[in-house]
Motif scaffolding. Structure first.
Motif, mmCIF file in Angstrom:
data_model
loop_
_atom_site.group_PDB
_atom_site.id
_atom_site.type_symbol
_atom_site.label_atom_id
_atom_site.label_comp_id
_atom_site.label_asym_id
_atom_site.label_seq_id
_atom_site.Cartn_x
_atom_site.Cartn_y
_atom_site.Cartn_z
ATOM 1 N N VAL A 155 0.763 -1.034 0.114
ATOM 2 C CA VAL A 155 0.149 0.085 0.143
ATOM 3 C C VAL A 155 0.849 1.218 -0.020
ATOM 4 O O VAL A 155 1.726 1.262 0.807
ATOM 5 C CB VAL A 155 -0.832 0.005 1.345
ATOM 6 C CG1 VAL A 155 -2.010 1.210 1.211
ATOM 7 C CG2 VAL A 155 -1.743 -1.337 1.195
ATOM 8 N N ALA A 156 0.456 2.078 -1.052
ATOM 9 C CA ALA A 156 1.313 3.371 -0.750
ATOM 10 C C ALA A 156 0.400 4.438 -1.330
ATOM 11 O O ALA A 156 -0.512 4.315 -2.035
ATOM 12 C CB ALA A 156 2.590 3.306 -1.993
ATOM 13 N N GLY A 207 4.950 14.802 -7.741
ATOM 14 C CA GLY A 207 5.823 13.735 -8.370
ATOM 15 C C GLY A 207 6.731 13.343 -6.976
ATOM 16 O O GLY A 207 8.004 12.723 -7.129
ATOM 17 N N ARG A 208 5.848 12.588 -6.096
ATOM 18 C CA ARG A 208 6.482 11.976 -4.750
ATOM 19 C C ARG A 208 5.627 10.950 -4.204
ATOM 20 O O ARG A 208 4.375 11.239 -4.253
ATOM 21 C CB ARG A 208 7.211 12.891 -3.742
ATOM 22 C CG ARG A 208 6.369 14.118 -3.511
ATOM 23 C CD ARG A 208 7.113 14.783 -2.368
ATOM 24 N NE ARG A 208 7.273 14.038 -1.244
ATOM 25 C CZ ARG A 208 7.658 14.761 -0.001
ATOM 26 N NH1 ARG A 208 7.919 15.951 0.074
ATOM 27 N NH2 ARG A 208 8.040 13.721 0.973
ATOM 28 N N VAL A 209 6.299 10.102 -3.451
ATOM 29 C CA VAL A 209 5.538 9.142 -2.708
ATOM 30 C C VAL A 209 5.026 9.693 -1.302
ATOM 31 O O VAL A 209 6.270 10.249 -0.736
ATOM 32 C CB VAL A 209 6.292 7.922 -2.393
ATOM 33 C CG1 VAL A 209 5.626 6.928 -1.423
ATOM 34 C CG2 VAL A 209 6.694 7.262 -3.766
ATOM 35 N N LEU A 210 4.087 9.904 -0.898
ATOM 36 C CA LEU A 210 3.508 10.620 0.300
ATOM 37 C C LEU A 210 3.591 9.347 1.548
ATOM 38 O O LEU A 210 4.175 9.876 2.792
ATOM 39 C CB LEU A 210 2.263 11.324 0.447
ATOM 40 C CG LEU A 210 2.131 12.177 -1.019
ATOM 41 C CD1 LEU A 210 0.778 12.833 -0.962
ATOM 42 C CD2 LEU A 210 3.183 13.437 -0.672
ATOM 43 N N ASP A 253 11.467 2.520 -5.575
ATOM 44 C CA ASP A 253 12.241 2.652 -6.572
ATOM 45 C C ASP A 253 11.118 2.844 -7.765
ATOM 46 O O ASP A 253 11.514 3.518 -8.496
ATOM 47 C CB ASP A 253 13.266 1.843 -6.801
ATOM 48 C CG ASP A 253 14.288 2.097 -5.858
ATOM 49 O OD1 ASP A 253 14.373 2.949 -5.126
ATOM 50 O OD2 ASP A 253 15.030 0.857 -5.831
ATOM 51 N N THR A 254 10.216 1.914 -7.892
ATOM 52 C CA THR A 254 9.485 1.789 -8.909
ATOM 53 C C THR A 254 8.483 2.874 -9.174
ATOM 54 O O THR A 254 8.287 3.420 -10.257
ATOM 55 C CB THR A 254 8.608 0.458 -9.104
ATOM 56 O OG1 THR A 254 9.519 -0.746 -8.539
ATOM 57 C CG2 THR A 254 7.715 0.146 -10.074
ATOM 58 N N LEU A 255 7.936 3.383 -7.780
ATOM 59 C CA LEU A 255 7.092 4.314 -7.833
ATOM 60 C C LEU A 255 8.067 5.687 -8.298
ATOM 61 O O LEU A 255 7.110 6.317 -9.256
ATOM 62 C CB LEU A 255 6.518 4.687 -6.415
ATOM 63 C CG LEU A 255 5.464 3.489 -5.813
ATOM 64 C CD1 LEU A 255 5.545 3.565 -4.307
ATOM 65 C CD2 LEU A 255 4.052 3.667 -6.401
ATOM 66 N N ASP A 256 9.111 5.834 -7.802
ATOM 67 C CA ASP A 256 9.776 6.895 -8.329
ATOM 68 C C ASP A 256 10.058 7.093 -9.644
ATOM 69 O O ASP A 256 9.776 7.974 -10.482
ATOM 70 C CB ASP A 256 11.006 7.000 -7.384
ATOM 71 C CG ASP A 256 10.946 7.540 -5.953
ATOM 72 O OD1 ASP A 256 9.920 8.077 -5.583
ATOM 73 O OD2 ASP A 256 11.698 7.430 -5.257
ATOM 74 N N LYS A 257 10.195 5.859 -10.120
ATOM 75 C CA LYS A 257 10.381 5.993 -11.632
ATOM 76 C C LYS A 257 9.425 6.268 -12.487
ATOM 77 O O LYS A 257 9.290 6.795 -13.449
ATOM 78 C CB LYS A 257 11.059 4.251 -12.022
ATOM 79 C CG LYS A 257 11.481 4.206 -13.395
ATOM 80 C CD LYS A 257 11.810 2.811 -13.655
ATOM 81 C CE LYS A 257 10.649 2.064 -14.254
ATOM 82 N NZ LYS A 257 10.913 0.591 -14.368
#
Ligand SMILES: [Zn+2]
Length: 560
Positions: A467-468, A475-478, A507-511
């Motif tokens: 979960v994310a 442009g970022r993961v919160l 990493d995948t989310l950032d990409k």
């Protein structure tokens, strides 16, 4: 000259789920409408019914649904068919009683006015053909075969049957009628193949009764009979044997299986004497050697109830030393492992187990001799072996060849095959839609193979949830990724694996967030693939990986 088609929509290349459409000119005669209980690997599926698409598309042409007997493989799917097709239903008294129970349970009580009781003396005239019935012998009373009379000859469907010269009146076959039908000329015979592979002869029901009497006499203590509720003839024999051996019958379970209940109320099970009926509250004060406990199972599955009796989880009965558990009906092969487990538990309670099939061979379906006899009576021009898997249909065809039938007289259709009469010759010409529809509690047909696959993986390999929360705008993961697993690995001992998964997801989310063409599906697929591959590499298991990625579109950073 009538146009004739025979279409098996269920019951061929499979056991059970019988459903055959016979078309004479514009009229469709539907024969039986059964279901089948699923095999072990169909998790959570209650039963399987036929695909009704063809009948639904042609519902205006259906003149009637004709039922051979009250077993689930003949009537079980009827309520589902009635939901899409509005046609009259014909069956014998007991069959209609059972069909009515299933229809009412599905909220189709208002359709019962369209249910008609028939008997073997009736001739029902339709525009394109006449329909008659003949009595057969099976493990449930009021079983019949169906004859559709056309100007091209008769089409006969046996339903489930066997022959038994020693059958009691309620179960007797009308041999004379069979001869008459044969004399009048049979174009095609659709005949029961369920037992065509077995080379054992069925013993007569008289012999079965002797066997049960002997078992009851030899038992020193209580006898607990496990008998599937749909085997009415066996329940009758258990009653008779109790009477002959001066034992009382105690029905265990809180309520009777409805088929047995209906049979008792309609006098289709004859109680030899009132004195054999015991009250369950008297069970503990009745001497052990006078007790027969009859367990038919709550949903017709008695073995589960026996297991509960062993574990002390049954409300009325606890298996004790000296008891004999008597398996009076043969469970299907699917229950072999259950059976072995239960036997073990029974012995651990100090009791013993006997199966009726330890000493005699008995089946409600035609033996090889019976099948040959039926062919001799009816002398059909064509044989269509039905109600059986391919190897059983094939074994049936082999028997016919021994009687001189030629290959071109034997038709072994697959589901949906259209067998058509063309210039006096019956042959398979085309196919219509047919197959399985899975029923899962209340839902019909909404379970596909993908869902089943997921259920299997979930049960065997567990689930892994990621979960994310992200913000595409920023442009970022919160939040996250947070990782939860169920039925897969013990989290505390596998912190490392979880940490790696977490880093990989990040990493995948950032990409993806950095990419110009962000795509939700691709993102989730990417996470599933990477984590799946990594977990397999580390654990050699493939749990269901479920990424739950949420977008926080209006999220404001605290210091913004
Ligand atoms: Zn049957």
């Amino acid at each position: 000259m009538s146009k004739i088609q025979i279409i098996p929509l269920g019951g061929v290349r499979e056991s059970g789920k019988n459903l055959y459409a016979v078309e004479v000119n514009q009229s469709i005669f539907v024969l039986d409408c059964g279901l089948v209980y699923p095999e072990g690997e169909m998790l959570g599926i209650d039963y399987v019914i036929p695909d009704f698409s063809y009948l639904e598309e042609n519902k205006e042409r259906i003149v009637g649904i004709f039922l051979t007997h009250g077993h689930a493989d003949a009537v079980g799917a009827l309520p589902y068919l009635l939901e899409v097709v509005d046609a009259p239903v014909f069956g014998t008294e007991f069959t209609i009683a059972i069909a009515s129970i299933t229809a009412k349970a599905k909220g189709l009580g208002d359709r019962l006015e369209n249910f008609f009781k028939i008997d073997e003396k009736m001739e029902i005239e339709f525009e394109d053909a006449q329909v008659t019935f003949f009595k057969t012998t099976h493990s449930i009373p009021d079983s019949v075969g169906i004859v559709i009379h056309t100007d091209e000859g008769q089409i006969v469907y046996t339903g489930d049957f066997r022959f038994d010269a020693g059958a009691t009146p309620l179960y007797q076959t009308e041999f004379g009628r069979l001869t008459d039908i044969g004399e009048a000329g049979v174009l095609a015979l659709l005949s029961d193949s369920a037992n065509a592979e077995s080379s054992f002869e069925n013993v007569s029901d008289l012999r079965v009764l002797d066997e049960i009497v002997e078992t009851f006499s030899n038992a020193d203590g209580r006898v607990i009979v496990a008998c599937i509720g749909s085997n009415i003839s066996r329940i009758q024999q258990v009653m008779d044997a109790a009477y002959h051996t001066n034992r009382k019958i105690f029905f265990s379970g809180t309520e009777l299986y409805d088929i047995v209940d209906t049979a008792l109320k309609m006098d289709k099970i004859k109680i030899p004497s009132r004195r054999i009926l015991g009250q369950i509250k008297q069970l503990n004060t009745t001497p052990d050697e006078e007790v027969v406990i009859l367990e038919t199972g709550d949903v017709g599955e008695p073995l589960k109830a026996v297991e509960a009796m062993c574990r002390g989880q049954h409300r009325q009965v606890k298996i004790k030393e000296g008891d004999l558990v008597y398996i009076a009906s043969t469970p299907s092969l699917a229950f072999e492992t259950t059976m072995a487990r239960i036997k073990d538990q029974v012995y651990r309670c100090g009791a013993t187990v006997q199966e009726i099939t330890d000493h005699i061979s008995t089946s409600g379906h035609a033996s090889q001799t019976d099948l040959k006899l039926m062919l001799n009576f009816l002398k059909p021009k064509y044989l269509i072996p039905v109600n059986g898997e391919y190897r059983m249909q094939n074994a049936h065809a082999v028997l016919a060849r021994q009687l001189g039938y030629k290959d071109e007289q034997l038709l072994l259709p697959a589901l949906g095959d259209v067998i058509e009469l063309h210039q006096g010759v019956l042959q398979i010409t085309k196919q219509v839609e047919a197959g399985d529809v899975l029923v899962d509690g209340i839902g019909v047909g909404d379970i596909g193979s993908v869902v089943l696959r997921d259920r299997r993986i979930l049960s065997e390999e567990g689930i892994f949830i990621v979960v994310a929360t992200i913000s595409r705008r920023l442009g970022r993961v919160l939040v996250g990724p947070q990782i939860t697993s169920r039925g897969f690995i013990y989290v505390k001992e596998n912190i490392e694996i979880l940490q790696t998964c977490s880093t990989m997801t990040l990493d995948t989310l950032d990409k993806h967030l950095a990419s110009d063409n962000f795509d939700w599906n691709e993102l989730k697929q990417d996470i599933r693939d990477q984590i799946g591959r990594y977990l397999y590499q580390e654990t050699k298991r493939r749990p269901v990986v479920l990424p739950i990625i949420m977008e926080a579109s209006s999220y404001q950073m605290p210091n913004e």
